[in-house]
Design a protein around this motif. Sequence first.
Motif, PDB file in Angstrom:
ATOM      1  N   THR A 175       0.926  -1.469   0.085  1.00 29.62           N
ATOM      2  CA  THR A 175       0.093  -0.180  -0.099  1.00 29.62           C
ATOM      3  C   THR A 175       0.789   1.373  -0.076  1.00 29.62           C
ATOM      4  OG1 THR A 175      -0.321   0.127   2.402  1.00 29.62           O
ATOM      5  CG2 THR A 175      -1.886  -1.186   1.324  1.00 29.62           C
ATOM      6  N   TRP A 176       0.314   2.525  -0.361  1.00 32.74           N
ATOM      7  CA  TRP A 176       1.008   3.478  -0.205  1.00 32.74           C
ATOM      8  C   TRP A 176       1.511   3.754   1.294  1.00 32.74           C
ATOM      9  CZ3 TRP A 176      -1.310   8.514  -2.975  1.00 32.74           C
ATOM     10  CH2 TRP A 176      -1.527   8.387  -4.376  1.00 32.74           C
ATOM     11  N   GLU A 177       0.790   3.512   2.320  1.00 37.66           N
ATOM     12  CA  GLU A 177       1.096   3.692   3.538  1.00 37.66           C
ATOM     13  C   GLU A 177       2.510   2.762   3.832  1.00 37.66           C
ATOM     14  OE1 GLU A 177      -0.588   3.674   8.131  1.00 37.66           O
ATOM     15  OE2 GLU A 177      -1.910   3.165   6.636  1.00 37.66           O
ATOM     16  N   MET A 208       0.867   8.452 -12.916  1.00 42.78           N
ATOM     17  CA  MET A 208       0.487   7.188 -12.459  1.00 42.78           C
ATOM     18  C   MET A 208       0.072   7.106 -11.115  1.00 42.78           C
ATOM     19  SD  MET A 208       3.399   3.979 -12.921  1.00 42.78           S
ATOM     20  CE  MET A 208       4.469   4.562 -11.761  1.00 42.78           C
ATOM     21  N   PHE A 209       0.487   7.975  -9.966  1.00 41.47           N
ATOM     22  CA  PHE A 209       0.330   7.795  -8.768  1.00 41.47           C
ATOM     23  C   PHE A 209      -1.106   8.367  -8.727  1.00 41.47           C
ATOM     24  CE2 PHE A 209       4.406   6.113  -7.870  1.00 41.47           C
ATOM     25  CZ  PHE A 209       4.217   5.841  -6.571  1.00 41.47           C
ATOM     26  N   ALA A 210      -1.297   9.496  -9.561  1.00 40.61           N
ATOM     27  CA  ALA A 210      -2.401  10.343  -9.519  1.00 40.61           C
ATOM     28  C   ALA A 210      -3.758   9.201  -9.877  1.00 40.61           C
ATOM     29  CB  ALA A 210      -2.488  11.351 -10.571  1.00 40.61           C
ATOM     30  N   ARG A 211      -3.405   8.253 -10.916  1.00 41.08           N
ATOM     31  CA  ARG A 211      -4.511   7.476 -11.205  1.00 41.08           C
ATOM     32  C   ARG A 211      -4.961   6.479 -10.190  1.00 41.08           C
ATOM     33  NH1 ARG A 211      -2.577   6.001 -17.507  1.00 41.08           N
ATOM     34  NH2 ARG A 211      -4.393   7.271 -18.483  1.00 41.08           N
ATOM     35  N   GLN A 212      -3.721   6.245  -9.373  1.00 40.23           N
ATOM     36  CA  GLN A 212      -3.805   5.284  -8.129  1.00 40.23           C
ATOM     37  C   GLN A 212      -4.517   5.777  -7.193  1.00 40.23           C
ATOM     38  OE1 GLN A 212       0.334   3.996  -6.998  1.00 40.23           O
ATOM     39  NE2 GLN A 212       0.673   3.271  -9.006  1.00 40.23           N
ATOM     40  N   PRO A 295       2.733  -0.607  -4.988  1.00 43.08           N
ATOM     41  CA  PRO A 295       1.781  -0.616  -3.946  1.00 43.08           C
ATOM     42  C   PRO A 295       0.267   0.015  -4.296  1.00 43.08           C
ATOM     43  CG  PRO A 295       4.119  -0.059  -3.449  1.00 43.08           C
ATOM     44  CD  PRO A 295       4.075  -0.113  -4.725  1.00 43.08           C
ATOM     45  N   LYS A 296      -0.703  -0.264  -3.600  1.00 50.83           N
ATOM     46  CA  LYS A 296      -1.845   0.484  -3.961  1.00 50.83           C
ATOM     47  C   LYS A 296      -2.481   1.299  -3.007  1.00 50.83           C
ATOM     48  CE  LYS A 296      -6.465  -1.836  -4.575  1.00 50.83           C
ATOM     49  NZ  LYS A 296      -7.388  -3.186  -4.326  1.00 50.83           N
ATOM     50  N   LYS A 297      -3.208   2.414  -3.653  1.00 45.62           N
ATOM     51  CA  LYS A 297      -4.094   3.293  -2.982  1.00 45.62           C
ATOM     52  C   LYS A 297      -5.380   2.788  -3.278  1.00 45.62           C
ATOM     53  CE  LYS A 297      -4.905   6.707  -0.335  1.00 45.62           C
ATOM     54  NZ  LYS A 297      -4.915   8.229  -0.775  1.00 45.62           N
TER      55      LYS A 297
END
Length: 419
Positions: A175-177, A208-212, A295-297
């Motif tokens: 995950t992001w965290e 890419m992170f914005a889409r996540q 990692p996932k958001k």
Amino acid sequence: MKNWLPKLNKKLMVGSLAGTLLLTGALTGCSSGSSSSGKTVINVWGMGEEAKSLPKIAEAFEKENPKIDVKVQAIPWETAHDKLLTAVAAKKGPDVVQMGTTWIPEFGSANALLDLKPYVKKYPELDPVNYYEGSVETTKYKDQTVGVPWYIDTRVLFYRTDLLKKAGFNEAPKTWEELSTAAKKLSERGDNKYGISLDTKEQSLGFMFARQNGAELLDSKGKPHFNDPKFVEAVDYLNSFFKNGSAPKDSGLDIVQGFRGDGILPMFISGPWMVKLINDQAPDLKGKWATAVLPKKENNLSSLGGSNLSVFKYTKQKDASLKFLSFMSKPETQLKWMNMTNSLPAAKKAWEDKSLKEDNFYTTFGEQMKESKPMPVIKQWEPIAQAYLSSFEKIYRGKTTAKKEMDAFNKKSEELLNK
């Protein structure tokens, strides 16, 4: 293995032919037809270093098709765009051409690429069902299919398994965290140690992170949403690694060198070419590193790149060219190409081969491909991506806030989209 080009200058394509006085030199060796032996000749333009391996694949095609000669011309990426412009203006060029995934809108709008849809029945290897949905998206222009996926790349997480374990993590962050926590813990090992390398020159990283984070880049009408809260939150998240010292702003380190030894840079996000580089340049790391899906958001979407193959609209050897595209699209051909160039196959069936299924490094890329999308397939994307890099630099260097700069970036993007 690039998938970008500067914005196409339409004036060069439709304006005066004064700039095409160099055609004689620029198109040397590009006329197709019949050889002295009576064989059909097709000319193929390939780009970059990998194109130097194309003649070996062409030899295999010629053995299966003894009445066709394939002439390969390897063109440096930095000169390919101008050379293609000249070919389009003159309506004379290659028969088959390698296309970066973001070239399609530009050359599709110039009506320079053959629509492949009418030929799928005769050449089933060209059928879009054979490829990942994200790859197919990069081959379309309006209602046409003007290319076929050749090789693909996506981004995954590379990490030092031994160093993460010492820091208390038995597996890759999911995950992001977890990514943020692991990077911070790794950066606390001592002076000049970091947790992750985030390439500030990587165009797709922020998007890419914005889409996540569930952000929409462009809406259905093509309007940018780069300053909405989810996009701004993603930019703030990326910037947090620089703010807390988890990621270097200017390390100056080669990534492989930073990855090996004490692991100054124990995690980074990159593409499939890094597998071979690490194995070749850091054999001492065998058993000490791995790859993992991002990692996932809200999701763990990655970016999708690579190259397509297209038939030049003005070819006089359409059938032979389509036959070559069909050959290059076969899973067995793409596996041979992977062994020669370390380029991942675009054909889904190729991923059933044990050379990929039994390699843990590449299995990760196959999994990530299921959650990968190309950047928006529009002509203006390259200048938009460049503008983002400039904006993000202001943010991570502490010159402005994410919210303020994304407001400015969104306005700039609107101007670019309206040109």
